[in-house]
Design a protein around this motif. Structure first.
Motif, short mmCIF file in Angstrom:
data_model
loop_
_atom_site.label_atom_id
_atom_site.label_comp_id
_atom_site.label_asym_id
_atom_site.label_seq_id
_atom_site.Cartn_x
_atom_site.Cartn_y
_atom_site.Cartn_z
N LEU A 260 -4.92 11.48 -1.26
CA LEU A 260 -5.16 10.31 -0.42
C LEU A 260 -5.42 9.06 -1.25
CD1 LEU A 260 -7.36 12.03 2.28
CD2 LEU A 260 -5.00 11.26 2.53
N SER A 261 -6.00 9.23 -2.43
CA SER A 261 -6.20 8.08 -3.31
C SER A 261 -4.87 7.48 -3.73
CB SER A 261 -7.00 8.51 -4.55
OG SER A 261 -7.10 7.46 -5.48
N ARG A 262 -3.91 8.34 -4.03
CA ARG A 262 -2.58 7.84 -4.40
C ARG A 262 -1.89 7.22 -3.19
NH1 ARG A 262 1.57 9.09 -8.30
NH2 ARG A 262 -0.01 10.22 -9.45
N GLU A 263 -2.03 7.87 -2.03
CA GLU A 263 -1.35 7.37 -0.82
C GLU A 263 -1.87 6.00 -0.40
OE1 GLU A 263 -1.00 8.69 3.90
OE2 GLU A 263 -1.44 10.21 2.36
N TYR A 264 -3.19 5.81 -0.47
CA TYR A 264 -3.78 4.56 0.01
C TYR A 264 -4.18 3.62 -1.12
CZ TYR A 264 -4.04 6.63 4.66
OH TYR A 264 -3.72 7.19 5.87
N GLU A 265 -3.84 4.00 -2.36
CA GLU A 265 -4.21 3.20 -3.52
C GLU A 265 -5.70 2.89 -3.52
OE1 GLU A 265 -1.54 -0.15 -3.26
OE2 GLU A 265 -0.06 0.87 -4.49
N THR A 266 -6.49 3.93 -3.26
CA THR A 266 -7.94 3.79 -3.18
C THR A 266 -8.58 4.22 -4.50
OG1 THR A 266 -7.82 4.32 -0.84
CG2 THR A 266 -9.97 4.49 -1.88
N GLU B 123 -10.37 8.92 9.07
CA GLU B 123 -11.50 8.07 8.70
C GLU B 123 -11.05 6.92 7.79
OE1 GLU B 123 -14.67 8.08 9.78
OE2 GLU B 123 -13.88 9.58 11.19
N ILE B 124 -10.11 7.19 6.90
CA ILE B 124 -9.60 6.14 6.02
C ILE B 124 -8.94 5.04 6.84
CG2 ILE B 124 -7.86 5.61 4.25
CD1 ILE B 124 -8.41 8.42 3.10
N GLU B 125 -8.10 5.44 7.76
CA GLU B 125 -7.41 4.46 8.61
C GLU B 125 -8.42 3.62 9.40
OE1 GLU B 125 -4.34 3.76 8.61
OE2 GLU B 125 -3.25 5.50 7.81
N SER B 126 -9.45 4.27 9.88
CA SER B 126 -10.47 3.57 10.66
C SER B 126 -11.18 2.52 9.80
CB SER B 126 -11.49 4.57 11.21
OG SER B 126 -12.56 3.91 11.85
N GLU B 127 -11.54 2.87 8.59
CA GLU B 127 -12.24 1.92 7.72
C GLU B 127 -11.34 0.80 7.25
OE1 GLU B 127 -15.34 1.91 7.46
OE2 GLU B 127 -15.79 3.89 8.28
N LEU B 128 -10.10 1.13 6.91
CA LEU B 128 -9.17 0.09 6.46
C LEU B 128 -8.83 -0.89 7.58
CD1 LEU B 128 -6.69 2.10 4.17
CD2 LEU B 128 -8.59 0.62 3.49
N SER B 129 -8.84 -0.42 8.80
CA SER B 129 -8.56 -1.32 9.93
C SER B 129 -9.66 -2.38 10.08
CB SER B 129 -8.43 -0.52 11.24
OG SER B 129 -9.69 0.02 11.62
#
Length: 419
Positions: free
Chosen positions: A105-111, A76-82
């Protein structure tokens, strides 16, 4: 587009508080399958009705498999970031496994992650450098951000260093008692509201305070006195009561009468006359007569418990954003549903301070053990149903209750107050 990922909590306020404070375009809830079935409809209805959220989705997650949780959330993160969305994590009320996943995931995607302190109504923003309450002028920040070069937000990784308070438009939705009950799947039934449960002006307030002092002087006899008035002292259209003294004494001597004392009856009436609640009190030449000051006071005196409720309401109102007395709560949120049967509870006083409701039950007179238990369990049930874990619970009584029930109240998180 502002997208918020969050846990689907069993506490409704935790699911909607971010959208009640910021303009959120899309909310993605993660939770276990049972919670989604139970919470989905009322959560979605509330968010669309009051918070103008365009898109709301619910995704079930494993309660024990971290890799499965990460896989679902990462997709879902990848979908929204795209889609170049501005993505934020709300961890208010999260469970342990999901907290671990959100943190990774917050650390991985800097969210950016944030949560709300529900009790204080404060946004708590979390990042790699600090943990702080956001008390900045977010309107000024939003204005600067809207005027900024769009290219500054072009990179997903760059934009994710910003907080929700600096990206999302601040758009507070005030909490009200109606919204609170609706959020929990119920509704307030105003058709059942009694006229005597109103305090329309300062004179009414003063009358209530004066009568309450008389009630306190005669607390043990107040309910029997009220019942005697209601059954034996019906006024004419002008609020006047005329009785032969022999009729009054006969009624007081009746085996069904709980007051049992002519002296106590006369004493309470004289105190009410001094308080101005009844007028033209005369007791002579074998006649007994008086006049209720007004229709409202007749109602207060006929309904033994109303003065304690109204006094508690006046006390609570002084430090609440909203406060009501004699509130009828419909459990399923549908008045006069298909079956024609509504499950209802009346809460004597219901108040709201920020996001925190207080449920107050008032009991006058000396309570039996069975009455104590019933009062405690009824209050606990109603408060848990319509206020959840954040609800405050208070039982107001006029006489001390047995120590056993004081301890039971403490175990149930119910404050006891003797008035």
């Amino acid at each position: 587009m502002v997208v918020v990922f969050e846990f689907l909590s069993r506490e409704p306020i935790e699911n909607v508080i971010t959208a009640m404070n910021f303009q959120v375009d899309r909310l993605v809830f993660f939770g276990n399958h049972e919670d989604i079935i139970f919470q989905k409809e009322k959560t979605e209805n509330f968010l669309r009705k009051y918070c103008a959220v365009q898109s709301i989705i619910f995704l079930p997650l494993s309660g024990s498999n971290l890799q499965s949780v990460l896989q679902t959330m990462r997709k879902e993160i990848e979908s929204e970031l795209s889609k170049n969305a501005k993505l934020f994590f709300d961890i208010t009320g999260g469970e342990s496994l999901m907290l671990v996943a959100f943190g990774m995931l917050s650390r991985e995607y800097e969210t950016p992650m944030h949560m709300y302190d529900i009790y204080k109504g404060k946004l708590l923003e979390l990042n790699s450098e600090s943990l702080h309450y956001d008390e900045r002028n977010t309107e000024a920040i939003n204005k600067d951000n809207r005027n900024a070069d769009d290219s500054a937000l072009a990179s997903p990784n760059e934009k994710q260093h910003l907080s929700i308070s600096s990206i999302a438009t601040k758009r507070p939705v005030p909490m009200t008692l109606d919204k609170l009950i609706e959020m929990h799947g119920g509704v307030i039934n105003y058709k059942l509201q009694k006229d005597i449960k109103d305090v329309p002006d300062e004179e009414s307030r003063e009358d209530i305070l004066k009568i309450r002092k008389v009630m306190k002087l005669h607390s043990e006899h107040w309910n029997p006195f009220s019942e005697f008035l209601r059954e034996n002292m019906n006024p004419d259209e002008e609020g006047r009561v005329y009785r032969k003294e022999s009729t009054v004494l006969k009624a007081l001597a009746d085996s069904s009468n709980k007051l049992k004392s002519a002296h106590k009856f006369y004493q309470i009436m004289e105190d009410l006359a001094r308080a101005g609640a009844i007028l033209d009190l005369k007791h002579s030449e074998g006649k007994y007569q008086f006049r209720f000051k007004n229709k409202a006071i007749k109602g207060y005196l006929w309904d033994g418990g109303s003065i304690l409720e109204l006094y508690s309401f006046l006390q609570e109102k002084g430090h609440s954003d909203e406060c009501r007395v004699g509130v009828h709560l419909d459990w399923d949120g549908v008045l006069e549903g298909p079956s024609g049967i509504d499950v209802l509870n009346e809460i004597d006083v219901l108040s709201l301070q920020g996001y925190i409701p207080s449920f107050i039950s008032c009991k006058s007179g000396k309570l039996s053990p069975q009455q104590c238990l019933h009062a405690l369990y009824e209050l606990d049930t109603v408060a848990n149903r319509f206020g959840g874990k954040y609800a405050k619970k208070r039982l107001v009584v006029t006489s001390e209750i047995n120590e056993v029930y004081q301890e039971r109240a403490l175990e149930m998180g119910i404050e006891l107050k003797v008035e």
